[in-house]
Design a protein around this motif. Sequence first.
Motif, PDB file in Angstrom:
ATOM      1  N   ALA A   1     -25.355   3.278 -22.095  1.00  9.31           N
ATOM      2  CA  ALA A   1     -24.363   2.287 -22.520  1.00  9.31           C
ATOM      3  C   ALA A   1     -22.980   2.814 -22.174  1.00  9.31           C
ATOM      4  O   ALA A   1     -22.702   4.007 -22.363  1.00  9.31           O
ATOM      5  N   ALA A   2     -22.112   1.940 -21.653  1.00  6.82           N
ATOM      6  CA  ALA A   2     -20.764   2.324 -21.233  1.00  6.82           C
ATOM      7  C   ALA A   2     -19.741   1.352 -21.793  1.00  6.82           C
ATOM      8  O   ALA A   2     -19.942   0.131 -21.757  1.00  6.82           O
ATOM      9  N   GLY A   3     -18.632   1.874 -22.299  1.00  6.00           N
ATOM     10  CA  GLY A   3     -17.566   1.030 -22.819  1.00  6.00           C
ATOM     11  C   GLY A   3     -16.583   0.618 -21.746  1.00  6.00           C
ATOM     12  O   GLY A   3     -16.399   1.308 -20.741  1.00  6.00           O
ATOM     13  N   ALA A   4     -15.960  -0.530 -21.961  1.00  4.24           N
ATOM     14  CA  ALA A   4     -14.840  -1.007 -21.136  1.00  4.24           C
ATOM     15  C   ALA A   4     -13.822  -1.562 -22.128  1.00  4.24           C
ATOM     16  O   ALA A   4     -13.716  -2.768 -22.343  1.00  4.24           O
ATOM     17  N   GLU A   5     -13.065  -0.664 -22.741  1.00  2.55           N
ATOM     18  CA  GLU A   5     -12.324  -0.983 -23.955  1.00  2.55           C
ATOM     19  C   GLU A   5     -11.189  -1.988 -23.758  1.00  2.55           C
ATOM     20  O   GLU A   5     -10.712  -2.563 -24.736  1.00  2.55           O
TER      21      GLU A   5
ATOM     22  N   GLY B   1     -12.233  -5.845 -25.398  1.00  4.01           N
ATOM     23  CA  GLY B   1     -13.186  -4.800 -25.085  1.00  4.01           C
ATOM     24  C   GLY B   1     -14.595  -5.305 -24.887  1.00  4.01           C
ATOM     25  O   GLY B   1     -14.939  -6.451 -25.223  1.00  4.01           O
ATOM     26  N   ALA B   2     -15.433  -4.420 -24.339  1.00  2.00           N
ATOM     27  CA  ALA B   2     -16.822  -4.768 -24.045  1.00  2.00           C
ATOM     28  C   ALA B   2     -17.658  -3.501 -23.957  1.00  2.00           C
ATOM     29  O   ALA B   2     -17.131  -2.395 -23.801  1.00  2.00           O
TER      30      ALA B   2
ATOM     31  N   ILE C   1     -21.992  -6.869 -23.281  1.00  2.00           N
ATOM     32  CA  ILE C   1     -21.858  -7.297 -24.676  1.00  2.00           C
ATOM     33  C   ILE C   1     -20.370  -7.384 -24.978  1.00  2.00           C
ATOM     34  O   ILE C   1     -19.640  -6.392 -24.883  1.00  2.00           O
ATOM     35  N   SER C   2     -19.919  -8.582 -25.308  1.00  2.00           N
ATOM     36  CA  SER C   2     -18.494  -8.803 -25.545  1.00  2.00           C
ATOM     37  C   SER C   2     -18.333 -10.047 -26.416  1.00  2.00           C
ATOM     38  O   SER C   2     -19.312 -10.593 -26.920  1.00  2.00           O
TER      39      SER C   2
ATOM     40  N   PHE D   1     -12.752  -2.824 -28.557  1.00  2.00           N
ATOM     41  CA  PHE D   1     -14.189  -2.650 -28.762  1.00  2.00           C
ATOM     42  C   PHE D   1     -14.779  -1.920 -27.557  1.00  2.00           C
ATOM     43  O   PHE D   1     -14.523  -2.283 -26.418  1.00  2.00           O
ATOM     44  N   GLY D   2     -15.549  -0.861 -27.802  1.00  2.00           N
ATOM     45  CA  GLY D   2     -16.053  -0.026 -26.718  1.00  2.00           C
ATOM     46  C   GLY D   2     -15.237   1.232 -26.515  1.00  2.00           C
ATOM     47  O   GLY D   2     -15.419   1.941 -25.529  1.00  2.00           O
TER      48      GLY D   2
END
Length: 459
Positions: free
Chosen positions: A353-357, A367-368, A386-387, A403-404
């Motif tokens: 899982a990777a964040g893309a804030e 974020g996602a 997921i966003s 988020f993320g």
Amino acid sequence: MRVSKPVQLVFILLAWLLLSGRSCTETTITTGVETAQKISDTAGNFEGILEDNDRFGSAVANAGDLERDGVIDLAVGTPLDDDGGTDRGAVWILFMNDDGTVDIEQKISDTEGNLPLTTILDDNDRFGSAVAELGDLNGDGFLDIAVGAPLDDDGGTDRGAVWILFLNDDGTVQSTQKIADSRISLIDILEDNDQFGGAIANIGDLNNDRIDEIAVGASLSDDGGGDRGAIWILFLARDGTVISGQKVSDTDGGFSGTLDDGDFFGSSIAGIGDLDADGIEDIAVGAIGDDDGGADRGAVWILFMNADGTVRFEQKLSETSGNFNGGLNDNDHFGSALTGIGDYNGDGIVDIAAGAEQDDDGGSDRGAVWILFMESDGEILSKQKISSTSGNFTGPLSDGVLFGSALANPGDLDQDGIIDIVAGAKLDDDGGIDRGALWTLFMQRPETDIDITLFDNRE
């Protein structure tokens, strides 16, 4: 790893198609959020005191089952907490319920949690910017954690530090060990503003000495150019001191990928398991300033490791690399957080899982989180976002919550057979400005769809 029967049947079909002169084009794996539970100043049964700009949720880690009740507990960073002085930082130990709410909490800061007098935090250290679980490092029967303080000034301005915290089962601190420029046996490893400790991960036992190694980010390191970034692989002793270290950067550690100025390689790190099944654990590293496809879209590097902490080879995941195939926009900061999630879809290969804030789905900087279903060579088989607008996550998220910003694998909290995910939203405004929050995402079972194109390629 054991592969589920439906996945076995898919592989048998694909093998038959290839042998018979036919091929398939695309595998799509979908998942999403079944339910979600928020933890913040006003939600999730959290009874601790947060203040404006604490940024609770800047970091999060699976801390193991500290109280031995069968539910994994969490360590959560609040790096701008003001206990004892301005922005000294803190960590909250959350003893969790299986519904994602908090049973009880214990704060560790300059004034709480029984930090020894020898543990000195200064203004603006930002202790809690990163956290990682260490298992029972010193063998006393209690689990331990590592905490980053990237603006610590040991040896020079903002060189950074990592604190090893040996815990009691109530989440208080038994003893500590500091790892910093002036306190380890390695010479001339850090420079001013490297911000060592901005990311930390347990990366497993690379050298088979029965002690897990940690990887530590120094994302503002100038190896090869300005702010290209670096990580340090640290081989630890049982007392938390460093036996040896290996730097991985644009100029060190066998890394042959291309880093540019301002990539911030080492923004996040995760131990992801043995992706290529060679018997050595592998690592994912975020580079939030990477410009593949556009400005600051971000990237994740998969590092296939050697036992000595050097890199055997690497694979980049970005807008234009690793079969990501689109979905990132300028300034998303993909790679802001990372965690291994095990073999999520049952194909025998570990996933990430990777964040893309700073993703803008639904609004500015909401974020996602990206679920990346992996191939053994480090490329992506399929992905799920997921966003605010994807992955059945209803939040709600507000503009600017990021988020993320942090991710952790807490295991299967609700015992439904699916690994759940914890995500930070460090600028959430529950209870006040930028107090921060966590979301526990109870995930749906992944579903695989094979889009097959048949053609005769035999002579």
